[in-house]
Design an enzyme around this catalytic site. Sequence first.
Site, PDB file in Angstrom:
ATOM      1  N   LYS A  13       4.584  17.015  -8.957  1.00  0.00           N
ATOM      2  CA  LYS A  13       4.352  17.554 -10.306  1.00  0.00           C
ATOM      3  C   LYS A  13       3.024  17.047 -10.877  1.00  0.00           C
ATOM      4  O   LYS A  13       2.213  17.824 -11.364  1.00  0.00           O
ATOM      5  CB  LYS A  13       5.505  17.168 -11.254  1.00  0.00           C
ATOM      6  CG  LYS A  13       6.874  17.643 -10.775  1.00  0.00           C
ATOM      7  CD  LYS A  13       7.989  17.236 -11.724  1.00  0.00           C
ATOM      8  CE  LYS A  13       8.251  15.741 -11.802  1.00  0.00           C
ATOM      9  NZ  LYS A  13       8.778  15.133 -10.560  1.00  0.00           N
ATOM     10  N   ARG A  88      14.306  16.612 -19.338  1.00  0.00           N
ATOM     11  CA  ARG A  88      15.002  16.077 -18.161  1.00  0.00           C
ATOM     12  C   ARG A  88      16.502  16.079 -18.282  1.00  0.00           C
ATOM     13  O   ARG A  88      17.188  15.602 -17.382  1.00  0.00           O
ATOM     14  CB  ARG A  88      14.656  14.620 -17.929  1.00  0.00           C
ATOM     15  CG  ARG A  88      13.301  14.414 -17.541  1.00  0.00           C
ATOM     16  CD  ARG A  88      13.214  13.069 -16.878  1.00  0.00           C
ATOM     17  NE  ARG A  88      11.831  12.846 -16.689  1.00  0.00           N
ATOM     18  CZ  ARG A  88      11.302  12.368 -15.595  1.00  0.00           C
ATOM     19  NH1 ARG A  88      12.049  11.995 -14.613  1.00  0.00           N
ATOM     20  NH2 ARG A  88      10.024  12.231 -15.495  1.00  0.00           N
ATOM     21  N   ARG A 122       2.613   6.299  -2.455  1.00  0.00           N
ATOM     22  CA  ARG A 122       1.821   6.694  -3.629  1.00  0.00           C
ATOM     23  C   ARG A 122       1.035   5.520  -4.209  1.00  0.00           C
ATOM     24  O   ARG A 122       1.543   4.399  -4.308  1.00  0.00           O
ATOM     25  CB  ARG A 122       2.737   7.253  -4.716  1.00  0.00           C
ATOM     26  CG  ARG A 122       1.968   7.502  -6.024  1.00  0.00           C
ATOM     27  CD  ARG A 122       2.707   8.342  -7.005  1.00  0.00           C
ATOM     28  NE  ARG A 122       4.019   7.835  -7.313  1.00  0.00           N
ATOM     29  CZ  ARG A 122       4.962   8.552  -7.903  1.00  0.00           C
ATOM     30  NH1 ARG A 122       4.733   9.804  -8.232  1.00  0.00           N
ATOM     31  NH2 ARG A 122       6.129   8.020  -8.151  1.00  0.00           N
ATOM     32  N   ARG A 158       3.329   2.001  -8.338  1.00  0.00           N
ATOM     33  CA  ARG A 158       4.188   2.031  -9.519  1.00  0.00           C
ATOM     34  C   ARG A 158       5.414   1.133  -9.340  1.00  0.00           C
ATOM     35  O   ARG A 158       5.994   1.065  -8.271  1.00  0.00           O
ATOM     36  CB  ARG A 158       4.640   3.472  -9.798  1.00  0.00           C
ATOM     37  CG  ARG A 158       3.655   4.230 -10.644  1.00  0.00           C
ATOM     38  CD  ARG A 158       3.953   5.707 -10.765  1.00  0.00           C
ATOM     39  NE  ARG A 158       5.336   6.048 -11.038  1.00  0.00           N
ATOM     40  CZ  ARG A 158       5.758   7.297 -11.260  1.00  0.00           C
ATOM     41  NH1 ARG A 158       4.888   8.303 -11.249  1.00  0.00           N
ATOM     42  NH2 ARG A 158       7.018   7.553 -11.483  1.00  0.00           N
ATOM     43  N   ARG A 169      16.575   7.247  -9.588  1.00  0.00           N
ATOM     44  CA  ARG A 169      15.851   8.379 -10.208  1.00  0.00           C
ATOM     45  C   ARG A 169      16.297   9.693  -9.602  1.00  0.00           C
ATOM     46  O   ARG A 169      16.485  10.687 -10.306  1.00  0.00           O
ATOM     47  CB  ARG A 169      14.338   8.178 -10.033  1.00  0.00           C
ATOM     48  CG  ARG A 169      13.769   7.105 -10.943  1.00  0.00           C
ATOM     49  CD  ARG A 169      12.491   6.499 -10.390  1.00  0.00           C
ATOM     50  NE  ARG A 169      11.417   7.447 -10.234  1.00  0.00           N
ATOM     51  CZ  ARG A 169      10.410   7.296  -9.371  1.00  0.00           C
ATOM     52  NH1 ARG A 169      10.348   6.236  -8.576  1.00  0.00           N
ATOM     53  NH2 ARG A 169       9.461   8.193  -9.298  1.00  0.00           N
TER      54      ARG A 169
HETATM   55  P1  AP5 Z   1       3.368  13.095  -7.491  1.00  0.00           P
HETATM   56  O1  AP5 Z   1       2.512  14.258  -7.865  1.00  0.00           O
HETATM   57  O2  AP5 Z   1       3.034  11.768  -8.054  1.00  0.00           O
HETATM   58  O3  AP5 Z   1       4.941  13.424  -7.689  1.00  0.00           O
HETATM   59  P2  AP5 Z   1       5.775  13.730  -8.988  1.00  0.00           P
HETATM   60  O4  AP5 Z   1       6.541  14.989  -8.749  1.00  0.00           O
HETATM   61  O5  AP5 Z   1       4.904  13.687 -10.200  1.00  0.00           O
HETATM   62  O6  AP5 Z   1       6.834  12.550  -8.938  1.00  0.00           O
HETATM   63  P3  AP5 Z   1       7.104  11.345  -9.933  1.00  0.00           P
HETATM   64  O7  AP5 Z   1       7.639  10.214  -9.116  1.00  0.00           O
HETATM   65  O8  AP5 Z   1       5.912  11.067 -10.802  1.00  0.00           O
HETATM   66  O9  AP5 Z   1       8.239  11.951 -10.812  1.00  0.00           O
HETATM   67  P4  AP5 Z   1       9.129  11.137 -11.766  1.00  0.00           P
HETATM   68  O10 AP5 Z   1       9.838  12.219 -12.470  1.00  0.00           O
HETATM   69  O11 AP5 Z   1       9.964  10.107 -11.133  1.00  0.00           O
HETATM   70  O12 AP5 Z   1       8.109  10.242 -12.614  1.00  0.00           O
HETATM   71  P5  AP5 Z   1       7.616  10.315 -14.099  1.00  0.00           P
HETATM   72  O13 AP5 Z   1       6.318   9.641 -14.194  1.00  0.00           O
HETATM   73  O14 AP5 Z   1       7.743  11.689 -14.627  1.00  0.00           O
HETATM   74  O15 AP5 Z   1       3.343  13.016  -5.874  1.00  0.00           O
HETATM   75  C1  AP5 Z   1       4.012  11.945  -5.211  1.00  0.00           C
HETATM   76  C2  AP5 Z   1       3.118  11.405  -4.077  1.00  0.00           C
HETATM   77  O16 AP5 Z   1       3.036  12.374  -3.039  1.00  0.00           O
HETATM   78  C3  AP5 Z   1       1.687  11.101  -4.497  1.00  0.00           C
HETATM   79  O17 AP5 Z   1       1.263   9.955  -3.832  1.00  0.00           O
HETATM   80  C4  AP5 Z   1       0.870  12.332  -4.034  1.00  0.00           C
HETATM   81  O18 AP5 Z   1      -0.439  11.947  -3.695  1.00  0.00           O
HETATM   82  C5  AP5 Z   1       1.680  12.781  -2.811  1.00  0.00           C
HETATM   83  N1  AP5 Z   1       1.723  14.240  -2.697  1.00  0.00           N
HETATM   84  C6  AP5 Z   1       1.872  15.122  -3.723  1.00  0.00           C
HETATM   85  N2  AP5 Z   1       1.914  16.382  -3.256  1.00  0.00           N
HETATM   86  C7  AP5 Z   1       1.787  16.263  -1.897  1.00  0.00           C
HETATM   87  C8  AP5 Z   1       1.777  17.222  -0.848  1.00  0.00           C
HETATM   88  N3  AP5 Z   1       1.870  18.522  -1.106  1.00  0.00           N
HETATM   89  N4  AP5 Z   1       1.651  16.776   0.426  1.00  0.00           N
HETATM   90  C9  AP5 Z   1       1.557  15.450   0.688  1.00  0.00           C
HETATM   91  N5  AP5 Z   1       1.551  14.489  -0.256  1.00  0.00           N
HETATM   92  C10 AP5 Z   1       1.673  14.903  -1.548  1.00  0.00           C
HETATM   93  O19 AP5 Z   1       8.722   9.432 -14.853  1.00  0.00           O
HETATM   94  C11 AP5 Z   1       8.825   8.059 -14.595  1.00  0.00           C
HETATM   95  C12 AP5 Z   1       9.909   7.452 -15.448  1.00  0.00           C
HETATM   96  O20 AP5 Z   1       9.554   7.571 -16.849  1.00  0.00           O
HETATM   97  C13 AP5 Z   1      11.314   8.087 -15.367  1.00  0.00           C
HETATM   98  O21 AP5 Z   1      12.054   7.605 -14.277  1.00  0.00           O
HETATM   99  C14 AP5 Z   1      11.895   7.670 -16.716  1.00  0.00           C
HETATM  100  O22 AP5 Z   1      12.290   6.327 -16.711  1.00  0.00           O
HETATM  101  C15 AP5 Z   1      10.707   7.804 -17.655  1.00  0.00           C
HETATM  102  N6  AP5 Z   1      10.612   9.152 -18.217  1.00  0.00           N
HETATM  103  C16 AP5 Z   1       9.607  10.061 -17.993  1.00  0.00           C
HETATM  104  N7  AP5 Z   1       9.839  11.201 -18.642  1.00  0.00           N
HETATM  105  C17 AP5 Z   1      11.028  11.035 -19.286  1.00  0.00           C
HETATM  106  C18 AP5 Z   1      11.814  11.864 -20.098  1.00  0.00           C
HETATM  107  N8  AP5 Z   1      11.458  13.113 -20.378  1.00  0.00           N
HETATM  108  N9  AP5 Z   1      12.993  11.363 -20.577  1.00  0.00           N
HETATM  109  C19 AP5 Z   1      13.391  10.125 -20.300  1.00  0.00           C
HETATM  110  N10 AP5 Z   1      12.692   9.278 -19.525  1.00  0.00           N
HETATM  111  C20 AP5 Z   1      11.514   9.726 -19.013  1.00  0.00           C
HETATM  112 MG    MG Z   2       4.599  12.294 -11.733  1.00  0.00          MG
END
Ligand code: AP5
Ligand code: MG
Length: 215
Positions: A13, A88, A122, A158, A169
């Site tokens: 994402k 979410r 990552r 991270r 998660r």
């Molecule tokens: P990346 O693009 O970083 O993946 P992502 O889908 O963004 O995954 P996240 O782990 O960031 O999602 P998340 O929902 O857990 O985290 P968030 O920050 O939102 O890609 C992953 C890796 O793969 C990277 O290294 C990239 O380079 C590689 N990659 C990408 N595409 C690729 C491809 N096509 N081929 C090969 N490699 C590839 O949330 C974190 C925390 O914040 C949550 O757990 C929660 O505690 C809190 N939080 C955030 N939002 C909320 C909310 N709305 N409500 C409550 N708590 C929240």
């Molecule tokens: Mg992300």
Amino acid sequence: MKIILFGPQGAGKGTIAAMLVEKYRIPTLSTGQVLREAIAQKTKLGKIAEQCINKGNLVPPEIAAGIVNEAVKKEEFKKGYILDGFPRNLDQARLFDEMDKVDFLIEMTIPRELVMRRLTGRRTCRKCGAIYNIDPLCAPHPKKAGVCDKCGGELYQREDDTPDAIKKRLSIYYSETKPILDKYRKKVITVDASGTPEDNFNRIVAVLERKKGSQ
Ligand code: AP5
Ligand code: MG
């Protein structure tokens, strides 16, 4: 164009959001990134968030919704935006209903076995949030180890990319997040995100252009 990027951890994402920002010149908002910045700055929000995030739990819905509500009121968000990581769960989706409506929800799907690989490799820039990977089968790789190509900032792993937090998660994604797809069903575009970032980006843009044209 107002878009929600949706999908399990590691679907890409954040990676795709950055590419769509370049293409469509609209801002993106990652609630996760805002919370990580608050933690780094040791603000009041950061102190609450730290306890939830590092264990892989969600922050309370009103905190996540508050971040989004503040952003969507800004002038630069008026003509469009890309939401990454919100809503979410059903509580957040209900709170979002009172703020704004999106045009599309892009559901990015990947097999579970790819998640662990993408997340453990990552690396994220401490300064600008750019996303990289050090696993040979993932992408993109930083040109110089440990250094951000874009701003020269330090790359770090991270705190929530530990096996236990990843498991937590993912379980929240499947039990609380995925069910909200039903609420958005008329707006959902499902895309296989197991290819390269460029392939996934091209596939998403092709569908968006087609849908935009038929709106
Ligand atoms: P990346 O693009 O970083 O993946 P992502 O889908 O963004 O995954 P996240 O782990 O960031 O999602 P998340 O929902 O857990 O985290 P968030 O920050 O939102 O890609 C992953 C890796 O793969 C990277 O290294 C990239 O380079 C590689 N990659 C990408 N595409 C690729 C491809 N096509 N081929 C090969 N490699 C590839 O949330 C974190 C925390 O914040 C949550 O757990 C929660 O505690 C809190 N939080 C955030 N939002 C909320 C909310 N709305 N409500 C409550 N708590 C929240
Ligand atoms: Mg992300």
